[in-house]
Design an enzyme around this catalytic site. Sequence first.
Site, mmCIF file in Angstrom:
data_model
loop_
_atom_site.group_PDB
_atom_site.id
_atom_site.type_symbol
_atom_site.label_atom_id
_atom_site.label_comp_id
_atom_site.label_asym_id
_atom_site.label_seq_id
_atom_site.Cartn_x
_atom_site.Cartn_y
_atom_site.Cartn_z
ATOM 1 N N GLY A 158 -19.589 -41.505 1.595
ATOM 2 C CA GLY A 158 -18.113 -41.484 0.599
ATOM 3 C C GLY A 158 -17.835 -41.030 2.078
ATOM 4 O O GLY A 158 -17.293 -40.248 3.177
ATOM 5 N N GLY B 292 -27.283 -37.108 2.382
ATOM 6 C CA GLY B 292 -27.806 -38.375 1.520
ATOM 7 C C GLY B 292 -28.591 -39.746 2.720
ATOM 8 O O GLY B 292 -29.094 -39.990 2.796
ATOM 9 N N ASP C 124 -17.583 -31.787 1.583
ATOM 10 C CA ASP C 124 -18.727 -30.757 0.427
ATOM 11 C C ASP C 124 -19.143 -29.384 1.246
ATOM 12 O O ASP C 124 -19.255 -28.509 0.823
ATOM 13 C CB ASP C 124 -20.150 -31.225 0.271
ATOM 14 C CG ASP C 124 -19.232 -32.702 -1.370
ATOM 15 O OD1 ASP C 124 -18.369 -32.830 -1.458
ATOM 16 O OD2 ASP C 124 -20.160 -33.494 -1.933
ATOM 17 N N ARG D 179 0.451 -20.820 -18.313
ATOM 18 C CA ARG D 179 -0.194 -21.531 -18.421
ATOM 19 C C ARG D 179 -1.146 -21.212 -18.130
ATOM 20 O O ARG D 179 -1.508 -20.572 -16.969
ATOM 21 C CB ARG D 179 0.018 -23.383 -18.293
ATOM 22 C CG ARG D 179 0.823 -23.812 -19.941
ATOM 23 C CD ARG D 179 1.161 -25.554 -19.170
ATOM 24 N NE ARG D 179 1.955 -25.995 -20.709
ATOM 25 C CZ ARG D 179 2.761 -26.949 -20.882
ATOM 26 N NH1 ARG D 179 2.996 -27.586 -18.693
ATOM 27 N NH2 ARG D 179 2.811 -27.370 -21.034
ATOM 28 N N GLY E 244 -17.006 -31.479 -4.924
ATOM 29 C CA GLY E 244 -18.295 -30.305 -3.448
ATOM 30 C C GLY E 244 -19.600 -31.357 -4.695
ATOM 31 O O GLY E 244 -20.130 -30.669 -3.513
ATOM 32 N N GLU F 286 -17.070 -29.564 -9.132
ATOM 33 C CA GLU F 286 -17.601 -30.305 -10.078
ATOM 34 C C GLU F 286 -18.861 -30.535 -10.462
ATOM 35 O O GLU F 286 -19.323 -30.157 -11.734
ATOM 36 C CB GLU F 286 -16.772 -32.205 -9.508
ATOM 37 C CG GLU F 286 -17.692 -32.230 -8.575
ATOM 38 C CD GLU F 286 -17.700 -33.511 -7.820
ATOM 39 O OE1 GLU F 286 -17.588 -34.292 -8.872
ATOM 40 O OE2 GLU F 286 -18.005 -33.515 -6.624
ATOM 41 N N ARG G 21 -10.417 -36.723 -0.359
ATOM 42 C CA ARG G 21 -10.902 -37.168 0.534
ATOM 43 C C ARG G 21 -9.471 -37.799 1.265
ATOM 44 O O ARG G 21 -10.419 -38.905 2.449
ATOM 45 C CB ARG G 21 -12.141 -38.415 0.291
ATOM 46 C CG ARG G 21 -13.617 -37.136 -0.457
ATOM 47 C CD ARG G 21 -13.984 -38.431 -0.661
ATOM 48 N NE ARG G 21 -13.827 -39.558 -0.833
ATOM 49 C CZ ARG G 21 -15.914 -40.626 -1.643
ATOM 50 N NH1 ARG G 21 -16.176 -39.953 -1.991
ATOM 51 N NH2 ARG G 21 -15.212 -41.695 -1.404
HETATM 52 O O1 F6P Z 1 -19.755 -36.744 -0.980
HETATM 53 C C1 F6P Z 1 -18.565 -36.375 -0.486
HETATM 54 C C2 F6P Z 1 -17.851 -36.661 -2.347
HETATM 55 O O2 F6P Z 1 -16.129 -36.862 -2.366
HETATM 56 C C3 F6P Z 1 -18.595 -35.700 -3.922
HETATM 57 O O3 F6P Z 1 -17.144 -34.746 -3.174
HETATM 58 C C4 F6P Z 1 -18.082 -36.243 -5.237
HETATM 59 O O4 F6P Z 1 -19.483 -35.932 -5.827
HETATM 60 C C5 F6P Z 1 -18.577 -37.503 -4.231
HETATM 61 O O5 F6P Z 1 -18.498 -37.607 -3.041
HETATM 62 C C6 F6P Z 1 -17.924 -39.041 -5.100
HETATM 63 O O6 F6P Z 1 -18.077 -40.096 -4.958
HETATM 64 P P1 F6P Z 1 -17.834 -41.323 -5.471
HETATM 65 O O7 F6P Z 1 -16.406 -42.090 -4.478
HETATM 66 O O8 F6P Z 1 -18.892 -42.783 -4.807
HETATM 67 O O9 F6P Z 1 -17.134 -41.261 -6.948
#
Ligand code: F6P
Length: 382
Positions: free
Chosen positions: A12, A121, A145, A180, A188, A245, A299
Site C-alpha cells: 500500500g 508482506g 501501520d 454525540r 492499521g 480496523e 495514506r
Molecule cells: O497496510 C496499509 C493499509 O492502509 C492498511 O492500514 C489497510 O488495512 C490496507 O492497507 C488497505 O489496503 P487497500 O489499499 O488494498 O485497501
Amino acid sequence: MSKRIGILTSGGDCPGLNAIIRAVVKCASQKGWEVYGIPYGTDGFLRLEDGKCHSQDFELKANCYELPGLLHGIDILQFLSGSILGSLSKGDPGDRAIAQTIIKGYQDLKLDALIAVGGDGSIDIIYDLAQQGQWNIVAIPKTIDNDVPFTERSVGFDTALDKVTSALYDLTFTAASHDRTMIVEVMGRDAGHLALASGIAGGADVILIPELISKIDEDLITDLCIRIAKLRQSGRKFSLIVIAEGVKNQTGERQKAISDYLAQQIDRVSHQLCLTDKPEFCDLDKIETRSLILGHIQRSGTPSSYDRLLAATFAKKAVDLIADEKYNQLVVWQNGTVQIESLDEVVSYIKQRHQLGICPSPVDPNGLLVQTARSLGIYLGV
Ligand code: F6P
C-alpha cells in the site's frame, strides 16, 4: 566503483515514498551511479520482459521530476504523496514461471543492487525472490501501520498520525455541538499503533485496539456505555471513540466497517440499560452515535517533516550499504538513529508470525503509550 541500482515501492502506498525515491536518486547521483525505478513493484520486471517497457524507460535522472516554466528548479518530489513508480498491493507472484520472469528482469536490467521499499508482506515476498535470483538487496520499511518488526518507525506512519489527529480535532466540534458520540475507524490492519497514538494525541475518550481486546463482547459494550454515561453526567456531553480496523466483532471475526458495528451495539445496549432504573443510566437513552471510516485519506497528504527526515536518512543508509556491498539488510530506526538488521532474521521472524496469524509488530500491551492512555483516563476496554 560506479553502480547501476534499482528501486521499487511495493504494498500500500503512503506519504514519504517519493521522498525516499528522491533521496536515493540524489545520494546515488552524487556517487555517479545510475538509478532505475521499477514501476508497480516487482511487476515492472514483467513489463520489461514482455517488451512493454525498455530499460531506458526506467532510468531516474537527478532532475527528471522538476517542474516546467518559471517553477523549473523546484524540487517537488519529496512533498508529494503516492509513489511516482506506482506500487503493487498484492505482490506475491504465486506462479513459479512468473517468479522466474521477475528474477530474469533484474538480471536483464544488469542491476548491481535493488532497494525494495515495502511493508512486512512485501519485504517477505521480495526477499524470497532475491534469494532465488541471487539479487543484491537492501530494504527500507514503509507503512502507515507501523508494524514492520525491528524498527521503531516506518516511513508514512508519522504523516498518517498527523492526519488522524487532525481529523479527531475537527470532529470534536461537531460532536460537541450535537452532544454525540463520534466513533472513528482508523486503519492499521492487525495493529493498533495508529489508533492508539492518534487517540492519545487527538483527545479520545475511548481507544479500542486489537492488541488489548480480543473482541467486542457484551461486557465491553456495557462497560463502554457506562463510561459514556458517566462522562455525560460529569459534564462532557459528547465523546470520541477511536477504533482500529483490526478490532474483532462479537463472534471474534474481522469485519468491514467495525465502527458501524460498534455504533449499532452501543445503540442497542444503551437502550437496554436506560430501561433499568439505576440512576447512572437515566441519561443513556440520549446517546446519539455517528460512525465514520477515515479510509485512504490516511495514506495521503504531504509527508511530515519527520517522515521526510526518516526517508532521507533511510535512503542515505541504503545507498551507503550498497557502496560497501553489504546486502540482505533492512534499514531500521532504533534508539534515535538508523541501524540495520539482517533480512534473513527479519524475514524468518515475519514468516513465523504470519504463520501463527499474529501481527509481526503489535502494540506492546504494557508499553509506554498504553500506560499513558490509562493514566489520562482513556478507556481501553480492559
Ligand atoms: O497496510 C496499509 C493499509 O492502509 C492498511 O492500514 C489497510 O488495512 C490496507 O492497507 C488497505 O489496503 P487497500 O489499499 O488494498 O485497501
